[in-house]
Design a protein around this motif. Structure first.
Motif, PDB file in Angstrom:
ATOM      1  N   LEU A  49       0.847  -1.200   0.000  1.00 36.25           N
ATOM      2  CA  LEU A  49       0.000   0.000   0.000  1.00 36.25           C
ATOM      3  C   LEU A  49       0.879   1.246   0.000  1.00 36.25           C
ATOM      4  O   LEU A  49       0.637   2.193  -0.748  1.00 36.25           O
ATOM      5  N   SER A  50       1.924   1.217   0.857  1.00 39.05           N
ATOM      6  CA  SER A  50       2.719   2.434   0.996  1.00 39.05           C
ATOM      7  C   SER A  50       3.371   2.801  -0.332  1.00 39.05           C
ATOM      8  O   SER A  50       3.506   3.979  -0.652  1.00 39.05           O
ATOM      9  N   VAL A  51       3.801   1.806  -1.124  1.00 37.34           N
ATOM     10  CA  VAL A  51       4.382   2.150  -2.432  1.00 37.34           C
ATOM     11  C   VAL A  51       3.282   2.565  -3.406  1.00 37.34           C
ATOM     12  O   VAL A  51       3.431   3.504  -4.187  1.00 37.34           O
ATOM     13  N   ALA A  52       2.134   1.875  -3.337  1.00 45.34           N
ATOM     14  CA  ALA A  52       1.090   2.101  -4.341  1.00 45.34           C
ATOM     15  C   ALA A  52       0.478   3.493  -4.239  1.00 45.34           C
ATOM     16  O   ALA A  52       0.142   4.090  -5.255  1.00 45.34           O
ATOM     17  N   ILE A  53       0.351   4.046  -3.030  1.00 43.84           N
ATOM     18  CA  ILE A  53      -0.388   5.321  -2.942  1.00 43.84           C
ATOM     19  C   ILE A  53       0.510   6.534  -3.087  1.00 43.84           C
ATOM     20  O   ILE A  53       0.060   7.662  -2.899  1.00 43.84           O
ATOM     21  N   SER A  54       1.816   6.317  -3.439  1.00 43.63           N
ATOM     22  CA  SER A  54       2.727   7.476  -3.495  1.00 43.63           C
ATOM     23  C   SER A  54       2.172   8.632  -4.300  1.00 43.63           C
ATOM     24  O   SER A  54       2.403   9.781  -3.976  1.00 43.63           O
ATOM     25  N   TYR A  55       1.491   8.333  -5.433  1.00 47.71           N
ATOM     26  CA  TYR A  55       1.037   9.432  -6.293  1.00 47.71           C
ATOM     27  C   TYR A  55      -0.481   9.461  -6.426  1.00 47.71           C
ATOM     28  O   TYR A  55      -1.004   9.881  -7.443  1.00 47.71           O
ATOM     29  N   ALA A  56      -1.197   8.986  -5.395  1.00 52.94           N
ATOM     30  CA  ALA A  56      -2.652   8.878  -5.575  1.00 52.94           C
ATOM     31  C   ALA A  56      -3.377  10.199  -5.341  1.00 52.94           C
ATOM     32  O   ALA A  56      -4.373  10.499  -5.975  1.00 52.94           O
ATOM     33  N   GLY A  57      -2.864  11.025  -4.402  1.00 58.09           N
ATOM     34  CA  GLY A  57      -3.434  12.352  -4.214  1.00 58.09           C
ATOM     35  C   GLY A  57      -4.878  12.338  -3.763  1.00 58.09           C
ATOM     36  O   GLY A  57      -5.272  11.551  -2.887  1.00 58.09           O
ATOM     37  N   PRO A  58      -5.720  13.220  -4.379  1.00 59.80           N
ATOM     38  CA  PRO A  58      -7.100  13.417  -3.895  1.00 59.80           C
ATOM     39  C   PRO A  58      -7.938  12.139  -3.933  1.00 59.80           C
ATOM     40  O   PRO A  58      -8.915  12.031  -3.209  1.00 59.80           O
ATOM     41  N   ALA A  59      -7.546  11.149  -4.760  1.00 58.83           N
ATOM     42  CA  ALA A  59      -8.354   9.927  -4.843  1.00 58.83           C
ATOM     43  C   ALA A  59      -8.405   9.199  -3.503  1.00 58.83           C
ATOM     44  O   ALA A  59      -9.261   8.362  -3.273  1.00 58.83           O
ATOM     45  N   LEU A  60      -7.477   9.530  -2.603  1.00 56.86           N
ATOM     46  CA  LEU A  60      -7.442   8.817  -1.321  1.00 56.86           C
ATOM     47  C   LEU A  60      -8.431   9.377  -0.314  1.00 56.86           C
ATOM     48  O   LEU A  60      -8.686   8.750   0.713  1.00 56.86           O
ATOM     49  N   LEU A  61      -8.967  10.613  -0.601  1.00 55.22           N
ATOM     50  CA  LEU A  61      -9.761  11.263   0.449  1.00 55.22           C
ATOM     51  C   LEU A  61     -10.968  10.417   0.864  1.00 55.22           C
ATOM     52  O   LEU A  61     -11.384  10.436   2.008  1.00 55.22           O
ATOM     53  N   ARG A  62     -11.521   9.647  -0.099  1.00 52.84           N
ATOM     54  CA  ARG A  62     -12.720   8.910   0.301  1.00 52.84           C
ATOM     55  C   ARG A  62     -12.399   7.739   1.231  1.00 52.84           C
ATOM     56  O   ARG A  62     -13.278   7.166   1.831  1.00 52.84           O
TER      57      ARG A  62
END
Length: 1817
Positions: free
Chosen positions: A677-690
């Motif tokens: 997860l920690s590698v995958a979300i490096s560039y996810a940005g606003p998509a993570l807010l939900r």
């Protein structure tokens, strides 16, 4: 504006516009600091240098006026700071960067003289200062590069001045000043437009003549090649046609390759002194770059240069073949690379000057381009599969560049090579190389086949689709290449996929633009993902996963570690897929990630997810992040909880005694999921807010877990989440935005140089955080930073835990949470505010300068950082008190301090790691600036948009790390905030911790702080040196202090800070009570480092020490140190040595200060003079160095005008300031006796001492390296003696130390005759001593006396020195001969820069040596006298010999010529050596014009010399002797059986004389060739060719003679003859090929092989034909050995590039053999001797073996015809079998393809001849 700056995140890009005015203010600040009346004010300007450097690196827009102002100011500062080396190094490097960057835009004139004076003053004179050698080396490199950058700006007329300045140094090629002269010419000679009038044809002729004056010396060759290459490149008007043969034959012979089984390197090369080699940057290898440059710029339409180039390549290509590798491969690889790169540059220049270039006769049209490419392809073809990795990569890159120049030649070649590699699956390294070549040339393949505007005139066989088809084959084959067991191949494959998809604009199955019928993308994608998944499942983790702090989320396998190809490929591939294909891929990847747990491939799987998320965050988050996140949370539910994670502590957990744990399997699974997860979300940005709540939940639960592994995984997740929310990063980086105008299916690539403000290029979209994201980040900060800090404070103040174990766990998790948030927010958390001293600088707009940069949006506040600093300070105290043995806690807290105190350093680390990781300069994603496929040329290299976005992103990261780093160093108005001081104190304590890892980390962090806040420096050093002084400090404190003190940051500051300076020195010198070995080693290393980097003492220190009344601090310091440095103090010898060294450094540093007392100097000098008799050997050696530097004035030396007559009155005025102090010391009774005695112990005489100890001190046997660097000076190394090359082996290895001799000489010059008188008795005793070491010292002292030239020396010579010298010559003992020879050599050495001034006693010494010996002496004495003579003669400068020296030469020459038959071999060798020196001296003297109008006597002498009777005598006598020796050896062999009758005795005596005479002659030839003196004796050498060739194999009785002949023969092979000697040499060779003795004929053939190779460019066509005919005739020689040898020579000649001669020979050979074959069928063999039949077969053999690897069209017939002779009788039969076997061996690699050239019938015939018939089936 630069592209990278225009593409920065919008908030930052806006700010960069203010940088221009900021730079202007920086320039004015620097100007204000420098005051012309105070030269020391330059030190104040240094701190701005790194700021100016920032503006350059940041690529800011700055106005040219400002740049010009900085350059002019810099040059002025540079020239004014003569003795301040450090200042010159810093400013010099700055100027080099500015001049190189703005060289095309600046217009200024730089005079060359001041630069030259700086060089001479600092590096070539004797009064060098005390600076350490590291600093001097940097200084030299700086001045060198500065001269190279300024050459362009030298004013008109400088070329003439420079040439006339150095021309005189080049007059005597046997003196080291000529090496220096050539180095200076290369360095200074400008080739700019202002000086073009200087370069005339006469100058070029002179240059080539000078170049020829020293043969076989790589250093010399490099200098001249470089000069000529620059002239060729910059001046188009010179016509080089007539010089081409000479130049190309030089170029060919500079590549040291083995010719015809010879050796691959010069048998001896002329010995260039170490310091010259070191100073004039020259690797001793072939100057491949300069040669390539010359060759490329010599090419012009209608010139014969192209032909010469082809021939050069024909001769060198065989050495590129994989089976011919060796030492030479490196220089050949460089040659190929530079050829291609220079050619590309030349075309680019031509492209930019198109308007007038078309008319120019230099314009290279397409035919010239094609012919160049075809020639280079030969080298590429040979080197492609080299075992040397550099060569095979260079070949691939060269192919790529050339494919844009001439696709129609290169691409078909590439395609056939790739197919071949696929077919021959045996050699796997071939496949890797072939795949790499296709990857590198992918773009040109695409462009050629898809573009609409390609010039289609070349009809490519199989149409255009051929290349696309090739790419598709390579793609489908690539899938098979992904193999977990073959990393190199897998990486090459990934590079290929990345390269292909970087070109294609979008991947879609129904696109018509790509005519790729064979590949359906969705099937390919499925197959690709299957392969990828199986690859990931089979990966072996590279290391055991370490359970410490340092296990990063990505310690991956080779896919991640070995380069960026894996991740790049995934990003590019996923970024280019169409919507439907992307969804298809996403489903498969999502399924794979959900169903597998692969702890061995965390990083790889993580990056796979990351690439998906980056391409389309909205979709991918749903499919990838959500399922993994939910499953991680559910795994964590129900596991035991510690309560340390931030939820508060439950009471239950405290009371339980048993420690809760997780099962290993569950632990691994959770760890894997969180890390992915920690590698995958490096560039996810606003998509993570939900998923806000789920993420918080997961992080807190994981911190709550009892498993440390899970805690660390949670740390990664939190870090990554914060970064993803608030940092700036590009999104949509891999989408294609621009399509190529000529081929719409392809993406257009961009060049940074073509970018301009008015034409916007689609920049990247940046992730700029929204308010929600910032709010979420602030919440996370509250949760894991604020509350964790409160927890920490509570833990440290109150005992919550009764159990120390759980307390430690709680501390660990709390610190981990703090560190994790700090690492996540980087520099988004605002920095401490500096406290300003003046109190009024509150306005933040008053910063000294501005560099824009930010990592992301601001979160938190300065107060938060300050609160953290206070709490961490408290925690640190607590930990050091309670838990000082727990390294994990301490390391965590150091990391936290680093992140708090060193604002921006995390970004800097990120940038520097990334910078190493991008091996993306690979040719696969670079399109060169010239592109002839679609004729579009750009100003610079083009790259895909994604690569440039990446660079812009990294540029932004770098800017953010630098934006506030230097702000507070430049002004004194700010002092660090109190919080920084607190942190620094803690780090100081931690850097003295008992654990090494803790010390290292803390030390690094501390240094960063000192660098940023120089005001903290003094405090630091004082407390660290205190640890060295105090007896109670433990070992680890000493080690820690030394580690920090020995860094450059600290050593640099010591020069200006007075307190620190004295406490540092006294601290080191009073640290002898630390007994342990480790501590002593550390202190010793620290001292050595201080010495190496010593930069002198600034005036400010001397001043502060001077202002206080008489007893100034400095004098106190000196006396304190002086008292430590006497033997009596019972100190350990190393401390004594260190104290002495410091004393010397201080004395030298202060002597340039005018108001400094000379008392200290004279005391110090006296002190070192006494130290010469010290009991400690090391201190003695240091004393020698010291005296060499301190004794400078020489009032008693006689100058030229000062004839002895006027000596009385001139002496009165000048007296040395040191004389009184010194004479007191040496007049003590027995002073010199003791001194010489103790110096003799330094001479360690070993029998095995084979290494020549001339340049270096022979006392190395008891000195370690560290001691050497303390006792020696840079100066000892640069003014090295001898000043002429040492090549005479019979002088033996001496232990003569010239710096000992120099002390005596200096002492005598300083204090006059009393020294000589005091020395006399001791010298006489030592000269006659039995021990060799005493004789050594006597030799040194005597040499010093003889060379001192003081007034009154002549009188002493007459009274006692001459007698001593005669005794030395006449004593029969030989073991100290080498030292006495060196002594004489030292005494006659010429004075002055070029060694042309004659020393006072030279004539007397020479006369003494020239006096004939009494007849009764032994041969050893004769040999000794000759050795002395040769030592003296090589020191004479022949071009300026006065009359007596010439007469001496003439008398000696007669004596030697009479004595050539001497009975002793040793004497004969000495005579040969002396002869070569004498003759070459006379010849060089004759070559200079001499004006002897007023002296009649001279004219006779000149006429006598002009007759040159000795030449005639030598050649005539030689031919007689050869005849006699040969007749004799024949008669010997015939008369062996019968007893030799009496009358034959006298003839034998005669023949013995002949043999001896001949031996002397060979010694003469050998030493002429060996010494590099052959250029002026070439006619003599050519005249003696025949004896050398014919006496290789004489009868057994003269073994020594033939050994000498062989040695001379080996040397001759390397000698190149120029006209008119060449014709003579050819005629000698041709006549000896007809010699009656077959051994002579065979030896001639051996010589011919190398002779033809070396002279192939300069032999005329006629001469070549004669040589070919002669060799052909020897094919039918009646001796079978000669016949076979001739065939081998012919095979070599045919490779040598004379195609017309070779073709003619081949056709005739085939015809003749055919006729014989037909007669055979009809049995008409009558009338043919065996020899002539054998000859005909051998001619065929020669043709077949001349092409070892290729298959030209004529070869099949020739081989087949040869095979038909298999049935003949021997010797023919064996010849045929051997030749066919050899043919088969060399063609085995590519036989599968080459056998298609044969017909069935031919293959059958071949199979019959060969034994292993199966092979040719």
């Amino acid at each position: 504006m630069h592209l990278y700056n225009a593409w920065l995140p919008p908030p930052v890009a806006e700010q960069t516009k203010r940088e221009a005015e900021s730079f202007a203010s920086v320039v004015s600040s620097v100007k204000d600091l420098y005051r012309r009346d105070d030269p020391d004010s330059v030190y104040a300007t240094i701190k701005w240098i790194s700021v100016i450097d920032l503006f350059i690196k940041a690529k800011s827009e700055v106005s040219l006026e400002d740049v010009g102002a900085v350059v002019e100011l810099g040059l002025e500062l540079f020239n004014i700071s003569q003795n301040k080396l450090y200042v010159q190094v810093r400013w010099g490097n700055m100027l080099v960067r500015l001049l190189n960057k703005y060289r095309k835009k600046l217009s200024l004139k730089v005079p060359w003289r001041p630069l030259y004076d700086t060089l001479i003053h600092t590096h070539f004179t004797r009064n060098t200062g005390p600076e350490g050698w590291r600093l001097r080396q940097r200084h030299f490199e700086t001045v060198n590069s500065l001269v190279r950058s300024c050459r362009k700006f030298f004013p008109p007329g400088s070329a003439l001045e420079i040439w006339s300045e150095f021309r005189s140094r080049l007059e005597n090629p046997w003196h080291n000043s000529s090496f220096e002269g050539s180095g200076f010419v290369r360095l200074f000679l400008p080739t700019n437009l202002d000086n073009k009038d200087f370069f005339s044809n006469d100058w070029i002729k002179e240059c080539l003549e000078l170049w020829d004056s020293i043969p076989n010396c790589q250093f010399w060759n490099s200098q001249w090649t470089a000069v000529i290459a620059r002239v060729i490149k910059n001046y188009e008007f010179i016509d080089w046609e007539c010089y081409l043969p000479t130049l190309f034959s030089r170029y060919l012979n500079m590549f040291e390759v083995p010719v015809a089984n010879g050796s691959g390197s010069y048998p001896f090369s002329v010995d260039v002194p170490r310091n010259t080699r070191f100073l004039f940057s020259n690797r001793t290898i072939t100057p491949a770059k300069a040669i390539a440059k010359s060759v490329v710029y010599l090419l012009r339409p209608g010139s014969s240069a192209q032909k010469h180039f082809e021939k050069l390549v024909d001769l060198l290509e065989q050495y590129y073949h994989p089976s011919n590798g060796g030492r030479w491969t490196y220089s050949l690889e460089r040659f190929l690379l530079h050829l291609v790169v220079t050619f590309q540059k030349r075309l680019q220049r031509q492209q930019q000057n198109t308007h007038h270039a078309r008319k120019s006769e230099l314009y290279l049209g397409s035919s010239e381009r094609t012919s160049f490419v075809n020639v280079v392809l030969k080298l590429i073809d040979r080197g492609q599969y080299s075992k040397n990795e550099h060569l095979s990569e260079t070949v691939a890159a060269a192919t790529s560049i050339l494919s844009y120049v001439d696709p129609s030649s290169v691409l078909p070649f590439l395609a056939s090579r790739f197919r071949m590699a696929l077919e021959t699956m045996t050699a796997t390294h071939q496949l890797k190389t072939a795949v790499m070549s296709v990857a590198f040339a992918g773009r040109s393949l695409f462009l050629t086949s898809l573009s609409t505007s390609t010039v289609k005139s070349v009809d490519l066989d199989g149409g255009d689709d051929l290349y696309v088809e090739l790419l598709m084959i390579s793609l489908s084959n690539a899938l098979a290449g992904m193999d977990a067991n073959d990393p190199p191949k897998t990486l090459a494959t990934m590079q290929l996929i990345g390269s292909i998809f970087s070109n294609i604009a979008a991947l879609d199955d129904n696109s018509d633009e790509l005519s790729m019928p064979m590949v359906c993308f969705s099937e390919w994608l499925d197959e690709f993902l299957c392969r990828l998944f199986s690859l990931l499942q089979h990966l072996e983790p590279s290391s055991v996963l370490n359970e410490g702090l340092n296990s990063s989320a990505t310690s991956g396998t080779f896919l991640v570690e070995e380069g960026p190809y894996y991740y790049c490929m995934l990003e590019i591939l996923l970024g280019r897929l169409s919507k439907s294909l992307y969804n298809q891929a996403l489903k498969k990847i999502s399924k794979f990630v959900r169903t597998n747990i692969l702890p061995g491939a965390i990083a790889e799987v993580g990056l796979l997810c990351c690439a998906c998320v980056q391409t389309n965050p909205e979709e991918a988050v749903v499919h990838l992040v959500e399922p993994v996140l939910l499953s991680a949370i559910s795994s964590l539910e129900g596991t035991p909880v510690t309560g340390f994670g931030g939820r508060g502590i439950t009471d239950a957990s405290v009371s339980t005694k048993a420690k809760p744990t997780l099962s290993p399997a569950l632990e691994t699974a959770i760890d894997y999921q969180l890390k992915i997860l920690s590698v995958a979300i490096s560039y996810a940005g606003p998509a993570l807010l939900r998923y806000k709540d789920q993420l918080e939940e997961a992080i807190v639960s994981a911190f709550d877990s009892p498993s440390w592994k899970v805690n660390v995984a949670s740390d990664h997740l939190l870090r990554s989440l914060l970064g993803s929310l608030i940092l700036y990063y590009p999104i949509d980086q891999y989408r294609c935005v621009l399509r190529h105008p000529a081929a719409s299916a392809l993406e257009e690539w961009i060049s940074t140089k073509d970018y301009s403000d008015n034409v916007p290029v689609a920049g990247p979209k940046w992730h700029v955080p929204t308010n929600e994201e910032v709010q979420f980040a602030n919440e996370l900060l509250n949760l894991h930073f604020q509350s964790a800090l409160d927890d920490l404070l509570k833990l440290c103040q109150t005992k919550i835990h009764s159990d120390p174990g759980s307390e430690k766990e709680h501390l660990k998790v709390t610190l981990l949470r703090i560190e994790s948030t700090l690492q996540g927010v980087l520099s988004c958390l605002p920095d401490f505010r500096p406290s300003s001293l003046s109190g009024m600088m509150k306005d933040p707009g008053h910063t000294p300068f501005l560099i824009a940069g930010a990592t992301g949006s601001t979160v938190g506040s300065t107060e938060l950082r300050e609160k953290a600093a206070e709490i961490v300070h408290a925690a640190c105290k607590y930990l050091l008190k309670e838990k000082s043995d727990d390294s994990i806690l301490l390391i965590l807290i150091i990391r936290i301090m680093d992140a708090l105190g060193n604002y921006g350093s995390l970004e800097f680390d990120e940038w520097s790691n990334h910078r190493q990781a991008w091996k993306l300069e690979s040719a696969a994603i670079i399109e060169p600036p010239i592109n002839f496929i679609v004729s579009s040329h750009s100003k610079g290299k083009r790259r895909p948009r994604w690569a440039l976005v990446d660079k812009a992103y990294m540029h932004g990261t770098w800017r953010s790390s630098q934006s506030s780093y230097h702000l507070f160093r430049t002004t004194g108005d700010f002092s660090p905030s109190d919080h920084v001081v607190l942190l620094m104190d803690d780090l100081l304590n931690l850097s003295l911790h008992s654990y090494e890892t803790v010390r290292l980390l803390a030390g690094k962090s501390l240094l960063k702080m000192i660098k940023r806040w120089p005001s903290l420096f003094s405090k630091c050093v004082l407390s660290l040196t205190e640890n060295l002084r105090s007896p109670s400090s433990p070992e680890y404190a000493v080690l820690g202090s030394c580690a920090v003190l020995s860094t450059q940051t600290v050593l640099k500051h010591l020069t200006t800070d007075q307190k620190a300076f004295s406490s540092f020195l006294l601290g080191i010198l009073s640290s002898s009570h630390h007994e342990s070995l480790k501590a002593q080693k550390a202190i010793n290393e620290l001292f050595v480092k201080y010495n190496i980097h010593f930069a002198g003492v600034s005036k400010s220190i001397l001043k502060t020490m001077d202002t206080h009344k008489e007893g100034s601090d400095f004098a106190d310091l000196v006396s304190q140190i002086g008292s430590l440095s006497f033997d009596s103090t019972r100190l350990h010898w190393r401390y004594n040595l260190m104290a002495n060294r410091v004393l010397l450094l201080l004395a030298m540093a202060s002597r340039n200060d005018p108001n400094f007392s000379s008392k200290i100097l004279s005391e110090t000098t006296g002190h070192f003079l006494k130290n010469l008799k010290s009991q400690l050997p090391q201190t003695r050696i240091l004393a020698i160095s010291a005296l060499n530097t301190l004794l400078k004035e020489s009032p008693y030396k006689m100058s030229v005008e000062d004839q002895p007559v006027s000596s009385g009155n001139s002496q009165g005025n000048a007296k040395s300031s040191l004389e009184a102090a010194l004479s007191e010391i040496f007049q003590e009774e027995g002073f010199f006796n003791e001194t010489l005695n103790s110096l003799s112990h330094v001479h360690i005489i070993t029998d095995t001492d084979s290494s020549s100890s001339r340049g270096n001190h022979g006392n190395s046997s008891f000195q370690s390296l560290a001691d050497k660097s303390i006792t020696r000076f840079y100066f000892d190394f640069s003014a090295s003696w001898p000043r002429t090359p040492s090549w005479i082996s019979l002088l033996g290895i001496d232990t003569f130390y010239s710096n000992f001799a120099r002390i005596f000489k200096r002492l005598i010059q300083e204090c006059g005759m009393p020294v000589i008188l005091a020395l006399k008795s001791t010298l006489e005793e030592f000269v006659n001593a039995k021990e060799r070491s005493k004789q050594c010292v006597a030799a040194e002292a005597l040499a010093g006396v003889l060379h001192s030239d003081v007034d009154g020396l002549l009188g002493v010579w007459d009274s006692w020195i001459m007698v001593q010298l005669q005794n030395i010559i006449l004593t029969p003992s030989v073991e100290s001969t080498p030292e006495w020879a060196a002594c004489i050599r030292y005494a006659v050495t010429g004075k002055g820069k070029y060694g042309t001034k004659v020393p006072l006693l030279r004539q007397q010494i020479l006369n003494c040596l020239a006096t004939p010996l009494p007849p009764t002496v032994t041969t050893t004495v004769v040999a000794k006298r000759y050795a002395f003579l040769s030592a003296a003669l090589i020191e004479i400068s022949p071009q300026k010999m006065p009359l007596p020296e010439i007469q001496l030469h003439i008398t000696l020459l007669d004596e030697l010529l009479h004595d050539m038959c001497h009975s002793s071999a040793q004497v004969r060798e000495a005579i040969g050596v002396n002869l070569s020196v004498l003759c070459s001296n006379i010849r060089l003297y004759m070559s200079f014009p001499h004006d002897h109008s007023h002296e009649g006597k001279n004219i006779d002498i000149d006429n006598h010399l002009k007759e040159e009777r000795w030449v005639q005598f030598l050649t005539e006598r030689a031919s007689e002797a050869v005849m006699n020796i040969q007749n004799n050896s024949n008669s010997d062999s015939s008369e062996m059986s019968t007893d030799i009758s009496t009358q034959n005795g006298h003839l034998n005596g005669d023949s013995q004389d002949d043999v001896k005479w001949m031996e002397t002659l060979f010694h003469f030839i050998i030493s002429t060739l060996k010494s590099g003196r052959s250029p002026c004796l070439l006619d003599v050498v050519v005249g003696l060719l025949y004896p050398v060739i014919s006496l290789q194999e004489t009868s057994t009785s003269n073994k020594d003679l033939s050994t000498l002949a062989k040695a001379a023969f080996e040397l001759l092979k390397w000698r190149i003859f120029s006209e008119p000697h060449l014709q003579k040499a050819v005629s000698v060779i041709l006549s000896s090929a007809d010699d009656s003795n077959w051994r002579t004929r065979s030896a001639t053939l051996t010589y011919l092989r190398t002779f033809m190779y070396r002279h192939t460019f300069i032999l005329s066509k006629m001469e070549k034909q004669k040589i070919w005919r002669t060799v052909e005739k020897l094919l039918t020689d009646n001796q079978v050995e000669v016949r076979e040898h001739a065939a081998a020579v012919l095979a070599g000649l045919m490779k040598g590039g004379d195609e017309d001669l070779a073709k003619d020979f081949r056709d005739r050979a085939y015809e003749q053999a055919n006729i014989i074959q037909r007669k055979n069928k009809r049995n008409l063999s009558s009338g043919q001797t065996i020899a002539s039949r054998h000859g005909a077969v051998l001619a065929l053999v020669a043709s077949v073996l001349s092409v070892p690897y290729d298959m030209p069209s004529w070869l099949p017939e020739h081989v087949t015809l040869l095979a038909r002779f298999g049935g003949e009788p021997t010797p023919i039969k064996s010849t045929v079998t051997k030749a066919v076997a050899e043919f088969r061996r060399t063609h085995a690699d590519t036989w599968n393809l080459q056998k298609d050239s044969f017909t069935e019938e031919q293959l059958e015939i071949l199979a019959d001849t060969s034994s292993s018939s199966s092979y040719f089936a």
